[in-house]
Design a protein around this motif. Structure first.
Motif, PDB file in Angstrom:
ATOM      1  N   LEU A 126       0.836  -1.202   0.000  1.00  0.00           N
ATOM      2  CA  LEU A 126       0.000   0.000   0.000  1.00  0.00           C
ATOM      3  C   LEU A 126       0.870   1.251   0.000  1.00  0.00           C
ATOM      4  O   LEU A 126       1.873   1.320   0.719  1.00  0.00           O
ATOM      5  N   LEU A 127       0.447   2.243  -0.802  1.00  0.00           N
ATOM      6  CA  LEU A 127       1.018   3.582  -0.724  1.00  0.00           C
ATOM      7  C   LEU A 127      -0.136   4.531  -0.428  1.00  0.00           C
ATOM      8  O   LEU A 127      -1.092   4.634  -1.213  1.00  0.00           O
ATOM      9  N   LEU A 128      -0.066   5.204   0.717  1.00  0.00           N
ATOM     10  CA  LEU A 128      -1.147   6.064   1.196  1.00  0.00           C
ATOM     11  C   LEU A 128      -0.640   7.496   1.235  1.00  0.00           C
ATOM     12  O   LEU A 128       0.202   7.859   2.057  1.00  0.00           O
ATOM     13  N   LEU A 129      -1.174   8.337   0.337  1.00  0.00           N
ATOM     14  CA  LEU A 129      -0.649   9.686   0.141  1.00  0.00           C
ATOM     15  C   LEU A 129      -1.684  10.724   0.569  1.00  0.00           C
ATOM     16  O   LEU A 129      -2.829  10.693   0.116  1.00  0.00           O
ATOM     17  N   GLY A 130      -1.288  11.618   1.451  1.00  0.00           N
ATOM     18  CA  GLY A 130      -2.150  12.720   1.852  1.00  0.00           C
ATOM     19  C   GLY A 130      -3.532  12.268   2.278  1.00  0.00           C
ATOM     20  O   GLY A 130      -4.532  12.856   1.861  1.00  0.00           O
ATOM     21  N   THR A 131      -3.585  11.270   3.121  1.00  0.00           N
ATOM     22  CA  THR A 131      -4.884  10.664   3.418  1.00  0.00           C
ATOM     23  C   THR A 131      -5.139  10.579   4.919  1.00  0.00           C
ATOM     24  O   THR A 131      -4.286  10.910   5.745  1.00  0.00           O
ATOM     25  N   GLY A 132      -6.351  10.142   5.257  1.00  0.00           N
ATOM     26  CA  GLY A 132      -6.757   9.990   6.642  1.00  0.00           C
ATOM     27  C   GLY A 132      -7.123   8.554   6.947  1.00  0.00           C
ATOM     28  O   GLY A 132      -6.785   7.633   6.199  1.00  0.00           O
ATOM     29  N   LEU A 133      -7.840   8.374   8.052  1.00  0.00           N
ATOM     30  CA  LEU A 133      -8.220   7.035   8.482  1.00  0.00           C
ATOM     31  C   LEU A 133      -9.599   7.096   9.118  1.00  0.00           C
ATOM     32  O   LEU A 133     -10.072   8.170   9.500  1.00  0.00           O
ATOM     33  N   ARG A 134     -10.216   5.945   9.209  1.00  0.00           N
ATOM     34  CA  ARG A 134     -11.546   5.868   9.805  1.00  0.00           C
ATOM     35  C   ARG A 134     -11.501   6.388  11.241  1.00  0.00           C
ATOM     36  O   ARG A 134     -10.695   5.937  12.054  1.00  0.00           O
ATOM     37  N   GLY A 135     -12.354   7.378  11.539  1.00  0.00           N
ATOM     38  CA  GLY A 135     -12.373   7.959  12.866  1.00  0.00           C
ATOM     39  C   GLY A 135     -11.266   8.965  13.126  1.00  0.00           C
ATOM     40  O   GLY A 135     -11.043   9.361  14.265  1.00  0.00           O
ATOM     41  N   GLY A 136     -10.567   9.402  12.066  1.00  0.00           N
ATOM     42  CA  GLY A 136      -9.417  10.276  12.223  1.00  0.00           C
ATOM     43  C   GLY A 136      -9.773  11.722  12.519  1.00  0.00           C
ATOM     44  O   GLY A 136     -10.939  12.081  12.735  1.00  0.00           O
ATOM     45  N   ASP A 137      -8.746  12.560  12.516  1.00  0.00           N
ATOM     46  CA  ASP A 137      -8.894  13.982  12.821  1.00  0.00           C
ATOM     47  C   ASP A 137      -9.451  14.695  11.585  1.00  0.00           C
ATOM     48  O   ASP A 137      -8.785  14.774  10.561  1.00  0.00           O
ATOM     49  N   ALA A 220      -5.021  -4.860  11.538  1.00  0.00           N
ATOM     50  CA  ALA A 220      -5.339  -5.945  10.605  1.00  0.00           C
ATOM     51  C   ALA A 220      -4.707  -5.742   9.233  1.00  0.00           C
ATOM     52  O   ALA A 220      -4.706  -6.667   8.418  1.00  0.00           O
ATOM     53  N   ILE A 221      -4.185  -4.546   8.959  1.00  0.00           N
ATOM     54  CA  ILE A 221      -3.496  -4.319   7.680  1.00  0.00           C
ATOM     55  C   ILE A 221      -2.072  -4.841   7.818  1.00  0.00           C
ATOM     56  O   ILE A 221      -1.235  -4.225   8.480  1.00  0.00           O
ATOM     57  N   LYS A 222      -1.795  -5.969   7.229  1.00  0.00           N
ATOM     58  CA  LYS A 222      -0.492  -6.607   7.364  1.00  0.00           C
ATOM     59  C   LYS A 222       0.452  -6.259   6.212  1.00  0.00           C
ATOM     60  O   LYS A 222       1.653  -6.553   6.284  1.00  0.00           O
ATOM     61  N   GLN A 223      -0.069  -5.653   5.157  1.00  0.00           N
ATOM     62  CA  GLN A 223       0.758  -5.349   3.993  1.00  0.00           C
ATOM     63  C   GLN A 223       1.785  -4.260   4.313  1.00  0.00           C
ATOM     64  O   GLN A 223       1.492  -3.329   5.070  1.00  0.00           O
ATOM     65  N   PRO A 224       2.996  -4.363   3.756  1.00  0.00           N
ATOM     66  CA  PRO A 224       3.937  -3.241   3.857  1.00  0.00           C
ATOM     67  C   PRO A 224       3.281  -1.969   3.320  1.00  0.00           C
ATOM     68  O   PRO A 224       2.642  -1.987   2.261  1.00  0.00           O
ATOM     69  N   THR A 225       3.424  -0.872   4.058  1.00  0.00           N
ATOM     70  CA  THR A 225       2.695   0.359   3.738  1.00  0.00           C
ATOM     71  C   THR A 225       3.630   1.556   3.809  1.00  0.00           C
ATOM     72  O   THR A 225       4.373   1.718   4.778  1.00  0.00           O
ATOM     73  N   LEU A 226       3.580   2.386   2.775  1.00  0.00           N
ATOM     74  CA  LEU A 226       4.306   3.650   2.747  1.00  0.00           C
ATOM     75  C   LEU A 226       3.301   4.785   2.861  1.00  0.00           C
ATOM     76  O   LEU A 226       2.373   4.882   2.059  1.00  0.00           O
ATOM     77  N   VAL A 227       3.468   5.634   3.870  1.00  0.00           N
ATOM     78  CA  VAL A 227       2.581   6.770   4.101  1.00  0.00           C
ATOM     79  C   VAL A 227       3.363   8.045   3.810  1.00  0.00           C
ATOM     80  O   VAL A 227       4.492   8.214   4.280  1.00  0.00           O
ATOM     81  N   LEU A 228       2.767   8.945   3.034  1.00  0.00           N
ATOM     82  CA  LEU A 228       3.421  10.203   2.676  1.00  0.00           C
ATOM     83  C   LEU A 228       2.495  11.373   2.963  1.00  0.00           C
ATOM     84  O   LEU A 228       1.285  11.301   2.697  1.00  0.00           O
ATOM     85  N   HIS A 247      -0.316   2.488  13.833  1.00  0.00           N
ATOM     86  CA  HIS A 247      -1.243   1.371  14.015  1.00  0.00           C
ATOM     87  C   HIS A 247      -1.202   0.330  12.904  1.00  0.00           C
ATOM     88  O   HIS A 247      -1.674  -0.791  13.110  1.00  0.00           O
ATOM     89  N   ILE A 248      -0.666   0.655  11.740  1.00  0.00           N
ATOM     90  CA  ILE A 248      -0.436  -0.358  10.708  1.00  0.00           C
ATOM     91  C   ILE A 248       0.916  -0.998  11.025  1.00  0.00           C
ATOM     92  O   ILE A 248       1.945  -0.314  11.068  1.00  0.00           O
ATOM     93  N   PRO A 249       0.964  -2.296  11.279  1.00  0.00           N
ATOM     94  CA  PRO A 249       2.175  -2.922  11.827  1.00  0.00           C
ATOM     95  C   PRO A 249       3.436  -2.729  10.991  1.00  0.00           C
ATOM     96  O   PRO A 249       4.523  -2.579  11.537  1.00  0.00           O
ATOM     97  N   ASN A 250       3.328  -2.741   9.677  1.00  0.00           N
ATOM     98  CA  ASN A 250       4.516  -2.675   8.811  1.00  0.00           C
ATOM     99  C   ASN A 250       4.452  -1.422   7.947  1.00  0.00           C
ATOM    100  O   ASN A 250       4.453  -1.495   6.718  1.00  0.00           O
ATOM    101  N   ALA A 251       4.354  -0.257   8.616  1.00  0.00           N
ATOM    102  CA  ALA A 251       4.216   1.013   7.903  1.00  0.00           C
ATOM    103  C   ALA A 251       5.397   1.920   8.187  1.00  0.00           C
ATOM    104  O   ALA A 251       6.005   1.872   9.264  1.00  0.00           O
ATOM    105  N   GLN A 252       5.706   2.757   7.212  1.00  0.00           N
ATOM    106  CA  GLN A 252       6.736   3.775   7.362  1.00  0.00           C
ATOM    107  C   GLN A 252       6.190   5.102   6.873  1.00  0.00           C
ATOM    108  O   GLN A 252       5.297   5.136   6.013  1.00  0.00           O
ATOM    109  N   LEU A 253       6.724   6.217   7.428  1.00  0.00           N
ATOM    110  CA  LEU A 253       6.179   7.542   7.165  1.00  0.00           C
ATOM    111  C   LEU A 253       7.236   8.451   6.567  1.00  0.00           C
ATOM    112  O   LEU A 253       8.366   8.530   7.059  1.00  0.00           O
ATOM    113  N   LEU A 254       6.856   9.159   5.498  1.00  0.00           N
ATOM    114  CA  LEU A 254       7.668  10.221   4.915  1.00  0.00           C
ATOM    115  C   LEU A 254       6.904  11.531   5.036  1.00  0.00           C
ATOM    116  O   LEU A 254       5.724  11.604   4.670  1.00  0.00           O
TER     117      LEU A 254
END
Length: 283
Positions: A126-137, A220-228, A247-254
């Motif tokens: 997963l690549l998650l760019l400029g995004t939020g999450l369920r119940g987020g701010d 529950a998201i087990k996929q490697p995830t890049l957050v930007l 909260h995503i176990p295998n995530a990294q943030l830029l």
């Protein structure tokens, strides 16, 4: 002749009674899963940056996608993130794909998370760019609600919503604006019904969650995830990106400096290098 962002034909695939528009090109012999792009609020096939899509297509196939009722796709627009995600899974399967990497930007990133949660077998990374999450701010700058619904956004609108405030950021924004208009046969704009449905979906997704750790569902998201994100996202508060990687176990943030919602467009060469490295790392 090899297709590019500017020449790949718009195709349609029928699923569940509607025609979903997509464009697909790139290095099919790479051994990498296709990279499936899910766009921002009201965005269509031509709101992506050709520098990024063609750069990523050198190492894999890329698939740009319009959800139900969006731009050149037919059907009634969805008003729940979960339904939007189920449509993505429907199209991935209709295309005969067993697994993809998913890049979601803004509201597209919310859909990407739900695809990983609801259809985990379809998603490798997963690549998650400029995004939020369920119940987020849900905090956003008040002016966003004046500008984002404009039926035909201007360059000035995009500069305000997507980019930093420095002269360098504005220059990068105008360069992106020029690149995204290079294609001759542009995808049609999305309807007012799309804007209304997606605004409803966005608001419902950010409704507060209860419990001691309301974001634990992301475990529950087990996929490697890049957050930007950028340092100051005025549309979807940058703090949401931190909650995602906590909260995503295998995530990294830029976090890119002097940037906002569209950090990948302000620093396209930098993001391209980061994205390719992430996608080509062994999971």
């Amino acid at each position: 002749m090899t297709d590019t962002h500017l020449t790949a034909p718009t195709r349609f695939i029928e699923a569940d009674g509607d025609r979903f528009a997509y464009r697909r090109w790139g290095n099919a012999a790479s051994g990498q899963p296709p990279l499936f792009f899910v766009q921002h609020f009201r965005g269509g096939l031509d709101h992506w940056d050709p520098l990024l899509t063609d750069g990523l297509a050198e190492g894999r196939e890329v698939i740009l996608f319009n959800g139900r009722g969006i731009a050149s796709s037919t059907g009634t627009p969805r008003s729940r993130i979960e339904d939007l995600a189920d449509d993505i899974a429907l199209v991935i399967r209709a295309l005969g794909l067993l697994q993809v990497d998913v890049l979601g930007f803004s509201i597209g990133g919310m859909q990407a998370q739900e695809v990983a949660l609801r259809h985990p077998e379809l998603v490798r990374k997963l690549l998650l760019l400029g995004t939020g999450l369920r119940g987020g701010d849900p905090t956003m700058a008040p002016k966003v609600l004046e500008i984002a619904p404009n039926p035909v956004p201007t360059a000035e609108d995009f500069l305000y919503l997507f980019f930093g405030r420095s002269d360098a950021a504005k220059k990068a924004g105008l360069a992106f604006w020029e690149r995204r208009h290079l294609r001759a046969d542009q995808d049609p704009p999305s309807s007012a019904a799309v804007a209304q449905a997606q605004a409803q979906a966005h608001a419902a997704y950010f409704a507060p969650l209860s419990g001691e750790n309301p974001y634990a569902y992301l475990n529950a998201i087990k996929q490697p995830t890049l957050v930007l994100n950028g340092t100051n996202d005025i549309m979807i508060a940058s703090i949401n990106s931190w909650h995602l990687v906590q909260h995503i176990p295998n995530a990294q943030l830029l976090i890119y400096p002097d940037a906002g919602h569209g950090a990948q467009y302000q620093y396209p060469e930098r993001f391209l290098k980061h994205a390719i490295q992430f996608l080509e790392e062994k999971a």
